[in-house]
Motif scaffolding. Sequence first.
Motif, PDB file in Angstrom:
ATOM      1  N   PRO A 114       0.814  -1.220   0.000  1.00  0.00           N
ATOM      2  CA  PRO A 114       0.000   0.000   0.000  1.00  0.00           C
ATOM      3  C   PRO A 114       0.847   1.269   0.000  1.00  0.00           C
ATOM      4  O   PRO A 114       1.982   1.281   0.481  1.00  0.00           O
ATOM      5  N   PHE A 115       0.261   2.297  -0.565  1.00  0.00           N
ATOM      6  CA  PHE A 115       0.900   3.612  -0.549  1.00  0.00           C
ATOM      7  C   PHE A 115       0.729   4.214   0.837  1.00  0.00           C
ATOM      8  O   PHE A 115      -0.359   4.127   1.409  1.00  0.00           O
ATOM      9  N   PRO A 116       1.758   4.855   1.371  1.00  0.00           N
ATOM     10  CA  PRO A 116       1.577   5.541   2.651  1.00  0.00           C
ATOM     11  C   PRO A 116       0.661   6.753   2.478  1.00  0.00           C
ATOM     12  O   PRO A 116       0.611   7.356   1.408  1.00  0.00           O
ATOM     13  N   SER A 117      -0.057   7.076   3.534  1.00  0.00           N
ATOM     14  CA  SER A 117      -0.918   8.252   3.510  1.00  0.00           C
ATOM     15  C   SER A 117      -0.089   9.481   3.153  1.00  0.00           C
ATOM     16  O   SER A 117       1.011   9.668   3.667  1.00  0.00           O
ATOM     17  N   GLY A 118      -0.599  10.266   2.216  1.00  0.00           N
ATOM     18  CA  GLY A 118       0.095  11.474   1.797  1.00  0.00           C
ATOM     19  C   GLY A 118       1.095  11.275   0.677  1.00  0.00           C
ATOM     20  O   GLY A 118       1.673  12.240   0.189  1.00  0.00           O
ATOM     21  N   TYR A 119       1.297  10.030   0.230  1.00  0.00           N
ATOM     22  CA  TYR A 119       2.242   9.750  -0.850  1.00  0.00           C
ATOM     23  C   TYR A 119       1.699  10.325  -2.145  1.00  0.00           C
ATOM     24  O   TYR A 119       0.532  10.164  -2.473  1.00  0.00           O
ATOM     25  N   LYS A 120       2.545  10.980  -2.891  1.00  0.00           N
ATOM     26  CA  LYS A 120       2.129  11.617  -4.146  1.00  0.00           C
ATOM     27  C   LYS A 120       2.618  10.790  -5.333  1.00  0.00           C
ATOM     28  O   LYS A 120       3.781  10.413  -5.403  1.00  0.00           O
TER      29      LYS A 120
END
Length: 78
Positions: free
Chosen positions: A62-68
């Motif tokens: 999963p992408f970390p929260s806030g990852y762009k």
Amino acid sequence: MIRECAKYHKFPKEPKEDPSEACCAVWQRADIPCLCKDVTKELEKVYCMKKVAYVAKFCKMPFPSGYKCGSYTFPLGQ
């Protein structure tokens, strides 16, 4: 990534389909920062970033929260 996963990432936003083992294998080896820097506005018209997030999470990457990624910033829980 395109060969194994594109069909799981493309619009429409629904329905989401669980990705194949081959797609997850690609995700688990992918250089995500490198891929994300190449995501353009044009690609974001073809690939649904919410589906990308679903596939990444399903594949245990999963992408970390806030990852762009491109112009999309992944919210909490993606």
